[in-house]
Design a protein around this motif. Structure first.
Motif, PDB file in Angstrom:
ATOM      1  N   ILE A  91       0.853  -1.186   0.000  1.00  0.00           N
ATOM      2  CA  ILE A  91       0.000   0.000   0.000  1.00  0.00           C
ATOM      3  C   ILE A  91       0.890   1.237   0.000  1.00  0.00           C
ATOM      4  O   ILE A  91       1.832   1.341   0.795  1.00  0.00           O
ATOM      5  N   ARG A  92       0.592   2.166  -0.914  1.00  0.00           N
ATOM      6  CA  ARG A  92       1.421   3.348  -1.108  1.00  0.00           C
ATOM      7  C   ARG A  92       0.688   4.626  -0.704  1.00  0.00           C
ATOM      8  O   ARG A  92      -0.524   4.739  -0.878  1.00  0.00           O
ATOM      9  N   HIS A  93       1.472   5.565  -0.193  1.00  0.00           N
ATOM     10  CA  HIS A  93       0.979   6.930  -0.002  1.00  0.00           C
ATOM     11  C   HIS A  93       1.509   7.742  -1.173  1.00  0.00           C
ATOM     12  O   HIS A  93       2.721   7.853  -1.381  1.00  0.00           O
ATOM     13  N   ILE A  94       0.607   8.328  -1.948  1.00  0.00           N
ATOM     14  CA  ILE A  94       0.955   9.034  -3.170  1.00  0.00           C
ATOM     15  C   ILE A  94       0.621  10.516  -2.998  1.00  0.00           C
ATOM     16  O   ILE A  94      -0.489  10.867  -2.573  1.00  0.00           O
ATOM     17  N   GLU A  95       1.574  11.390  -3.326  1.00  0.00           N
ATOM     18  CA  GLU A  95       1.332  12.824  -3.299  1.00  0.00           C
ATOM     19  C   GLU A  95       1.555  13.395  -4.691  1.00  0.00           C
ATOM     20  O   GLU A  95       2.570  13.109  -5.333  1.00  0.00           O
ATOM     21  N   ILE A  96       0.583  14.192  -5.154  1.00  0.00           N
ATOM     22  CA  ILE A  96       0.566  14.690  -6.526  1.00  0.00           C
ATOM     23  C   ILE A  96       0.354  16.203  -6.498  1.00  0.00           C
ATOM     24  O   ILE A  96      -0.460  16.711  -5.719  1.00  0.00           O
ATOM     25  N   SER A  97       1.048  16.922  -7.353  1.00  0.00           N
ATOM     26  CA  SER A  97       0.886  18.370  -7.449  1.00  0.00           C
ATOM     27  C   SER A  97      -0.239  18.722  -8.418  1.00  0.00           C
ATOM     28  O   SER A  97      -0.306  18.176  -9.524  1.00  0.00           O
ATOM     29  N   LEU A  98      -1.103  19.639  -7.994  1.00  0.00           N
ATOM     30  CA  LEU A  98      -2.160  20.157  -8.870  1.00  0.00           C
ATOM     31  C   LEU A  98      -1.869  21.597  -9.294  1.00  0.00           C
ATOM     32  O   LEU A  98      -2.742  22.272  -9.842  1.00  0.00           O
ATOM     33  N   GLU A  99      -0.662  22.058  -9.057  1.00  0.00           N
ATOM     34  CA  GLU A  99      -0.325  23.441  -9.364  1.00  0.00           C
ATOM     35  C   GLU A  99      -0.541  23.738 -10.849  1.00  0.00           C
ATOM     36  O   GLU A  99      -0.063  22.998 -11.721  1.00  0.00           O
ATOM     37  N   GLY A 100      -1.275  24.819 -11.122  1.00  0.00           N
ATOM     38  CA  GLY A 100      -1.550  25.220 -12.486  1.00  0.00           C
ATOM     39  C   GLY A 100      -2.717  24.514 -13.137  1.00  0.00           C
ATOM     40  O   GLY A 100      -3.019  24.740 -14.313  1.00  0.00           O
ATOM     41  N   SER A 101      -3.431  23.673 -12.391  1.00  0.00           N
ATOM     42  CA  SER A 101      -4.486  22.839 -12.986  1.00  0.00           C
ATOM     43  C   SER A 101      -5.865  23.471 -12.936  1.00  0.00           C
ATOM     44  O   SER A 101      -6.776  23.025 -13.623  1.00  0.00           O
ATOM     45  N   GLN A 102      -6.080  24.472 -12.062  1.00  0.00           N
ATOM     46  CA  GLN A 102      -7.408  25.034 -11.797  1.00  0.00           C
ATOM     47  C   GLN A 102      -8.319  24.027 -11.070  1.00  0.00           C
ATOM     48  O   GLN A 102      -9.505  24.295 -10.872  1.00  0.00           O
TER      49      GLN A 102
END
Length: 599
Positions: free
Chosen positions: A255-266
């Motif tokens: 099981i993974r903890h995933i962090e994703i950037s939404l910068e610039g996505s609105q």
């Protein structure tokens, strides 16, 4: 017809305030609501601020009612699109979620379209349970005045494909209603069936509402200066910030903890929403399928005026890890395989279910050989669709990020590696890589509007994901209500997801109670539903005092077992009988105080 300039200035201002920044679905609802009020108001009298729905008069303006039931948001999206197009064509339209539909109105409806998904193997979505029970029960009225059509959304990797929509379609006909068109049964490639079904439904609606009955309508573009957000069809390519293992050494799970950037996505989201991910198939799997069928990966194949190589079709555009009945039927016929044909017979329901649950495309190609041309294979395989993951973060805390709690499906089958398409794709990414994502709203899985309300969260395994978001949000907004979490997994030492975060939340008062069920740490297995029963007295007291109950995780076993445990608690603690306890839980759901995000 009344024009805008005929309204007093004060009313124009109110209209502007009411409709400002509303999404199309909300405007559709208002359209149907005001049409219903207009039907009831006597000529020359003002419409009351609040009015009970009454049967329309014989000469009332005809109305198209669209009822939808949705677990993940797809049925809602199709229903909203249908309502928007119907409104644009001048049809008076009411769009309503199944659990908000007043079933007493059914006997006076003239035109009804139902768009409903099937949850799991033949169950209605949570927001439609009461509607389905009413329509299929003894209290449903005869409907000789009604014309109707049903669109079902489902997953053909389940034996009871679109089972609920077929049941509703047959039941409406049984009640005397007139079927306008065949029930649609859309697979995960929804638009393939939904688009022509909607076109036909709009044509039938126009015929049912003769032109003289149709008021003219104007359509105003919404948010003309607003930058379009990423959507399912046009996802945002987001950067992966972190891919960290949550399970420890010795765990049977990855099981993974995933962090994703939404910068610039609105893009923005609320606790309870999901993140959609468009995956790419593992290259090793694509090559294995090509090798098993002796195809040429570089051969060009054109489907619906789109030309790609076989490798491109299979890698990014076709489903390879989940079997479907249409493919298996075609494969059995092509390979003239009597054993596979036997499994596909209706009386072999359980054996067929087991095949779908344990085999992937590559396994079937090897066990039941058949010679496919590249073009026919690609036409027959189901298009690859995005996967949805419950969001494990609050933007009040992480701002332009989104976090996931992801179980990487990877196992050995008969000596060979097998993968889950999306979990394998995301788990294989490194920091700095990108992945196509979008937000899927889940309005039925929201924290209480009253922050003083208590919340009870039941989420074993990766089902704990949205509750991490809930606790973050409740902490950031300084909600005064209490928070109680039930979490379970096989082992304390290797599978206690977010252990330090929960312990910190307990110390800080952001988590009031934490009950744990580690099923394999003792001789007798203990699950979250067992913990619910152990805490029955306090649990019932919390609920009776206004607490909201949330369940997230496995729909096949856990969610049903938790549901039964809650029914039992109502009987033991509340003194209710079986029928009363069911009504109690149904009422909690109707109030929005019993919500499930199950898969």
């Amino acid at each position: 017809m009344l024009a805008l300039n005929q309204f007093p200035e004060s009313k124009k201002s109110l209209l502007g305030q009411l409709t400002q920044d509303l999404e199309p679905s909300a405007l559709n609802w208002l359209s149907g609501y005001f049409a219903g009020l207009a039907e009831q108001a006597p000529t020359g009298q003002s419409v009351p601020h609040v009015a009970a729905v009454a049967a329309p008069a014989a000469n009332a303006v005809k109305r198209l009612t669209i009822v939808y039931g949705s677990q993940t948001g797809n049925a809602r999206r199709i229903a909203e699109s249908l309502a928007e197009r119907a409104n644009a064509q001048g049809l008076v339209t009411q769009l309503v979620r199944a659990d908000s539909y007043a079933t007493r109105d059914l006997k006076t409806e003239q035109l009804l379209y139902i768009v409903m998904s099937t949850q799991g193997d033949g169950d209605p979505p949570d927001d439609s349970i009461g509607f389905v029970e009413f329509l299929t029960g003894r209290r449903a009225p005869k409907l000789p005045q009604l014309k109707y059509a049903v669109l079902g959304l489902g997953d053909s990797s389940y034996p009871s494909f679109c089972g609920i929509s077929h049941k509703l379609d047959a039941r409406l006909a049984e009640l005397g209603a007139e079927r306008l068109q065949d029930a649609g049964a859309a697979d995960l490639d929804i638009e393939t069936v939904a688009t022509p079904w909607v076109e036909q439904a709009l044509e039938h609606a126009q015929k049912a509402f003769k032109q003289t009955d149709i008021p003219t309508a104007s359509v105003t573009a919404l948010h003309p200066g607003k930058t379009a957000k990423a959507t399912r069809e046009q996802p945002f390519h987001a950067e992966l910030l972190q891919n960290q293992a949550l399970t420890g050494r010795g765990s049977s799970k990855d099981i993974r903890h995933i962090e994703i950037s939404l910068e610039g996505s609105q893009l923005s989201y609320k606790p309870g929403d999901s993140l959609g991910v468009w995956p790419t198939q593992a290259d090793a799997l694509v090559q294995a399928v090509i090798g098993a069928l002796k195809l040429d990966a570089n051969e060009k194949v054109e489907i619906a005026n789109t030309s790609r190589t076989v490798g491109e079709w299979l890698g990014k555009h076709r489903e390879l890890t989940q079997l479907t009945k249409p493919f298996l039927v075609a494969h059995a016929e092509l390979g003239k395989n009597d054993e596979l044909k036997r499994i596909l017979q209706p009386e072999q329901h359980e054996e067929f279910r087991q095949l779908l649950a344990t085999q992937q495309l590559l396994d079937v190609l090897k066990k039941y050989p058949a010679s496919w041309s590249a073009a026919e294979l690609i036409k027959t395989l189901r298009p690859l669709t995005p996967r949805l993951y419950s969001i494990a973060s609050s933007q009040s805390v992480v701002e332009n990020e989104v976090h996931l709690t992801l179980a990487n499906v990877s196992y050995i089958h008969e000596g060979e590696q097998r993968w889950g398409v999306a979990s394998g794709f995301v788990s294989s990414l490194n920091e700095g890589d990108t992945l196509p994502v979008f937000i899927e709203e889940n309005t039925r899985f929201r924290l209480p509007a009253d922050s003083a309300r208590d919340v009870i969260m039941i989420g074993p395994g990766t089902g704990v994901a949205p509750f991490r978001a809930f606790v973050q949000e409740r902490s950031a907004t300084e909600a005064s209500g209490r928070n109680w979490l039930f979490f379970g997994n096989p082992h304390f030492h290797s599978d206690f997801l977010y252990q330090t975060e929960w312990q910190s939340a307990l110390r800080g008062g952001h988590l009031t109670r934490l009950d744990l069920a580690f099923s394999r740490d003792q001789e007798s297995k203990v699950y979250v539903q067992d913990k619910l029963l152990e805490r029955a007295t306090d649990l019932y007291d919390w609920i009776q005092s206004g607490a909201h109950v949330y369940v997230c995780g496995d729909a096949t076993h856990m969610a049903k077992d938790v549901h039964q445990a809650l029914l039992r608690i109502a009987q033991t603690e509340g003194g209710l009988d079986a029928e009363q306890s069911k009504a109690w839980l149904d009422d909690l759901a109707a109030q929005g105080r019993y919500a499930r995000d199950v898969y």
